[in-house]
Design a protein around this motif. Sequence first.
Motif: not given
Length: 364
Positions: A23-24, A26, A48-49, A107, A133, A179, A207, A209, A243-244, A264-266
Amino acid sequence: TSELKKVPIPRRGVDYRGKIVLAPMVRSGELPSRLLALHYGADLVWGPETVDRSMIGTTRRYNSESGTIDWTRKPSQGSKIPPGAEVKDSIIYRIHPEKEAGKLIFQIGTSNPDLAVQAARLVAADVAGIDVNAGCPKPFSTHDGMGAALLKTPDKLCAILEALVANIVPEFEIGISVKIRILETAELTETLVRRLVATGITGLTVHCRTTPMRPRERAIRGQLRMIANVCREAGVACIMNGDVGSRDEAMKLTQEFGVDGAMIATQAEKNSSVFRAEADGGLAPWTDVVKQYIRYGLETENKFGNTKFMLTQLIPGKAPVYREISPCKSYTRICEMLGYDDLIERAREVDLSLDIDPDNAGKK
Ligand code: FNR
């Protein structure tokens, strides 16, 4: 079986279908983080954006020390530079032309079609796609009409995507994507997505959410199948996000919801080996991941502050060395502290190149 409709993928562009991607982010998505994700098997990486106005006016140059292409600008007027000090250009965007070739999506943060095209033009020859974005909920984005604010101004969002499709795709032969977040109801989301997929984009990431939802709240999957169907009908690839946790989970989820790929980000920010399938070894111990990260940080002469920040993401808070990171004032000290004897020579070189005192013990 009916033939799959596809918006044509430009010659230098990528088909997002079947891809598990970084995922992008920052700060957490700078060059060494992206190389780490690719090392562990990410299929594509988002940078990153970068806001259109911060990109416009930069100069592109090849940096032989780091093997990177850098977009730099003079420090803004009014920034404090001590008399006699050498004025270093600030690096706005940095890529690895070989290791990221065909894999990097730029992005852009924008709320203006003309500025978006101007900024995209500067990087389009060096990347595999341009993403807009339309999901960032932070006030610094939304107050200028960027990020998630674009979800409320669909005319403007479509105008931005159409301008990029018209001006970037024919000349640079890469695709445009967007996105977004889900809206409050499936009906509202469907109306928006139907418009977006008609702009000529080749990919849409959702995303799962809504804009007011915080990162800790579980992602909502209820609208996903509908969004995947709207995208498929229009021939646009649909990537799910939120949440992937890993490649294996991504493979299950994409099957379950009929989407084309996952982002996937976090979890990748914590341990980039989430991109490695169980069958290929699965999650690597943080010690391996951290050393590989430092190798890439040194190779690309990453900004020291960013490297230290990433170490606090990659090293578990419970590990005894976690507390030893923040006092370190040089790459050399970091490598000594982590016991990377084989990297110390390179660390000294990088410290000197970045005007850092390698022997600064940081115990003042
Ligand atoms: C983000 N996110 C984000 N999104 C985006 O479109 N552009 C960006 O520059 C950023 N920056 C960013 C930084 C950091 C540190 C985080 C944690 C997140 C959002 C991100 O791409 C993603 O949509 C969400 O984090 C949801 O995915 P996960 O975390 O549930 O996998």
